[in-house]
Enzyme design. Structure first.
Site, short mmCIF file in Angstrom:
data_model
loop_
_atom_site.label_atom_id
_atom_site.label_comp_id
_atom_site.label_asym_id
_atom_site.label_seq_id
_atom_site.Cartn_x
_atom_site.Cartn_y
_atom_site.Cartn_z
N HIS A 127 47.57 32.14 11.87
CA HIS A 127 46.93 33.26 11.18
C HIS A 127 47.57 34.59 11.61
CE1 HIS A 127 44.10 35.85 9.34
NE2 HIS A 127 43.73 36.35 10.49
N LYS A 189 42.40 45.70 1.20
CA LYS A 189 41.21 44.84 1.18
C LYS A 189 40.29 45.15 2.35
CE LYS A 189 40.80 40.33 3.24
NZ LYS A 189 41.34 38.98 3.45
N ARG A 191 36.95 43.25 4.31
CA ARG A 191 36.07 42.08 4.34
C ARG A 191 34.65 42.53 4.63
NH1 ARG A 191 36.33 36.79 4.21
NH2 ARG A 191 38.60 36.63 4.15
N THR A 220 37.40 30.51 1.40
CA THR A 220 36.36 30.65 0.37
C THR A 220 36.95 31.08 -0.96
OG1 THR A 220 35.97 33.00 0.84
CG2 THR A 220 34.71 31.42 2.15
N THR A 223 39.32 36.26 -1.03
CA THR A 223 40.48 37.16 -0.95
C THR A 223 41.33 37.06 -2.21
OG1 THR A 223 40.51 36.89 1.45
CG2 THR A 223 42.55 37.67 0.44
C1 R5P Z 1 42.78 36.83 6.20
O1 R5P Z 1 43.14 37.63 7.01
C2 R5P Z 1 43.56 35.59 5.89
O2 R5P Z 1 44.93 35.80 5.90
C3 R5P Z 1 43.13 35.04 4.55
O3 R5P Z 1 43.40 36.01 3.57
C4 R5P Z 1 41.68 34.71 4.50
O4 R5P Z 1 41.30 34.06 5.67
C5 R5P Z 1 41.37 33.87 3.31
O5 R5P Z 1 40.03 33.56 3.36
P1 R5P Z 1 39.15 33.51 2.06
O6 R5P Z 1 39.80 32.55 1.12
O7 R5P Z 1 37.81 33.04 2.57
O8 R5P Z 1 39.05 34.90 1.51
#
Ligand code: R5P
Length: 310
Positions: A127, A189, A191, A220, A223
Site C-alpha cells: 500500500h 480525494k 476519505r 469497497t 475510491t
Molecule cells: C487508498 O489509499 C488505497 O490506495 C485505495 O485507493 C483504497 O484502499 C481503495 O479502497 P476502496 O475501494 O474501499 O475505496
C-alpha cells in the site's frame, strides 16, 4: 529450495510451482476442536531454502495466523532460510498514527513475521513503499505494472491518460504513465469513513481521453466509483481501472455495477471474490513473475530486471 503454501491461495501457489517446475511441499494443516490451527511440515526441510506463499487476504486473521504458525514450524524444523512470499500484504493501510490512540498494524505485522522466524520477505505492490522500512530483514518489493501494462498496451487505447485516484497513488500512476507513454492526472480525494470517499477535483486534462485509473487495491470500490464519475463529468470518453489486488468486499459489487468503468484489470495476487459478480474483470497472472523472483532470490541473482516492461 522448497516451496510451500497455506490455505490462502492454493491456485496461485500451484501456478508458481508449475512455473518453477518443482512440486509444492506438503504441509498438513488441521484444527484443534476449539478452532486453533495445527501445522505439520510433512517434508524434511533441514538446511533448506524455503519459501512459504500466503497472501494475507480474506479472511485476513485466519490467513495471517496460519502463516505465522507455518513459519514457526519451519524455523523449528531447522530450515536454513525462510522467505515469506506475501503477494498481498494485508493490514497495510494502517501504516501511520494519523489519529490519537490508533495502532500501526503494518508495523505490527512486520514485527510478528520476524518474531515467528521470517528471514526475508517477497511481496508486491505494498500500500505504501515505506512499509519496507518496517522490516529489518531484506524485502523484495515487486510491482505488477509490467504484467498490467502489457495488457493495457495490447488494448491499443486511444488517447490514454493515467489517473491516480488519490495523492498517495501518484508515484504508481507516474510509473504507469511512463510505461504507457500516456499523460498523467490526479484526483483530489478525501476519505470520510472506511467505505465512503469524496472526490473534489481533477488535476490534469482528461477531456477526450481514455482514463485509466490505477490503484494498489480495490476494496469497497468507493475510491474508484467516485473518481470515475468525476472523470466522466470532466469529459473522459472512457474509464478503465487497473489495480493489483482485487480485494472486492461484498458491498463493492453493488456499488461498482453502477460506476462508469468499462473494465477492471487486476491480478491473481489474491483469489477473486465471487468471480467479479457481473463486473467486467480481467485477471492477469503474476505467478510467473513471483516464480522468477523466487528463483532469482534462491540463486542470489538480481531481481531488478523483473521491473522492466517489454
Ligand atoms: C487508498 O489509499 C488505497 O490506495 C485505495 O485507493 C483504497 O484502499 C481503495 O479502497 P476502496 O475501494 O474501499 O475505496
Amino acid at each position: 529450495m522448497k516451496i510451500f503454501t497455506g490455505n490462502a491461495h492454493r491456485k496461485l501457489a500451484e501456478d508458481i510451482a508449475k512455473s518453477l517446475e518443482i512440486p509444492l511441499g506438503e504441509i498438513q494443516i488441521t484444527r484443534f476442536p476449539d478452532g486453533e490451527i495445527s501445522v505439520k511440515i510433512m517434508d524434511n526441510i533441514r538446511g533448506m531454502d524455503v519459501f512459504i506463499i500466503q497472501p494475507t487476504c480474506f479472511p485476513p486473521n485466519e490467513n495471517l495466523m496460519e502463516l505465522l504458525i507455518i513459519i514457526d514450524a519451519m524455523r523449528r524444523a531447522s530450515a536454513a532460510r525462510i522467505t515469506a512470499v506475501i503477494p498481498y500484504y494485508g493490514y497495510a493501510r494502517q501504516d501511520r498514527k494519523d489519529r490519537p490512540r490508533v495502532p500501526i498494524t503494518a508495523k505490527l505485522i512486520a514485527n510478528l513475521l520476524v518474531a515467528a522466524g521470517t528471514n526475508r520477505l517477497l511481496t508486491m505492490d505494498l500500500h505504501a513503499q515505506q512499509i519496507q522500512g518496517f522490516f529489518d530483514i531484506p524485502v523484495d518489493h515487486l510491482n505488477a505494472a509490467p504484467v498490467i501494462v502489457k495488457h493495457l498496451k495490447d488494448m491499443k487505447l486511444e488517447n490514454p491518460v493515467v489517473v491516480s485516484p488519490d495523492p498517495g497513488g501518484m508515484k504508481m500512476a507516474y510509473s504507469y504513465s511512463r510505461m504507457l507513454n500516456a499523460e498523467l492526472a490526479i484526483v483530489a480525494k478525501q476519505r470520510k469513513s472506511a467505505s465512503e470517499v469524496e472526490t473534489f477535483n481533477v488535476v490534469g486534462n482528461v477531456e477526450g481521453h481514455t482514463a485509466i485509473l490505477v490503484d494498489d487495491l480495490i476494496s469497497t470500490g468507493g475510491t474508484l466509483c467516485s473518481a470515475a464519475a468525476l472523470l466522466k463529468r470532466n469529459g473522459a470518453t472512457r474509464v478503465l481501472a487497473a489495480a493489483t489486488h482485487p480485494v472486492f468486499v461484498p458491498e463493492a459489487f453493488a456499488r461498482l455495477s453502477g460506476a462508469p468503468i468499462e473494465e477492471y484489470v487486476v491480478t491473481d495476487s489474491i483469489p477473486l471474490n465471487a468471480e467479479g459478480k457481473g463486473l467486467h474483470v480481467t485477471v492477469l497472472s503474476v505467478a510467473e513473475l513471483l516464480g522468477d523472483a523466487i528463483c532469482r532470490i534462491h540463486n542470489n541473482q538480481s531481481v531488478s530486471s523483473l521491473f522492466k516492461v517489454e
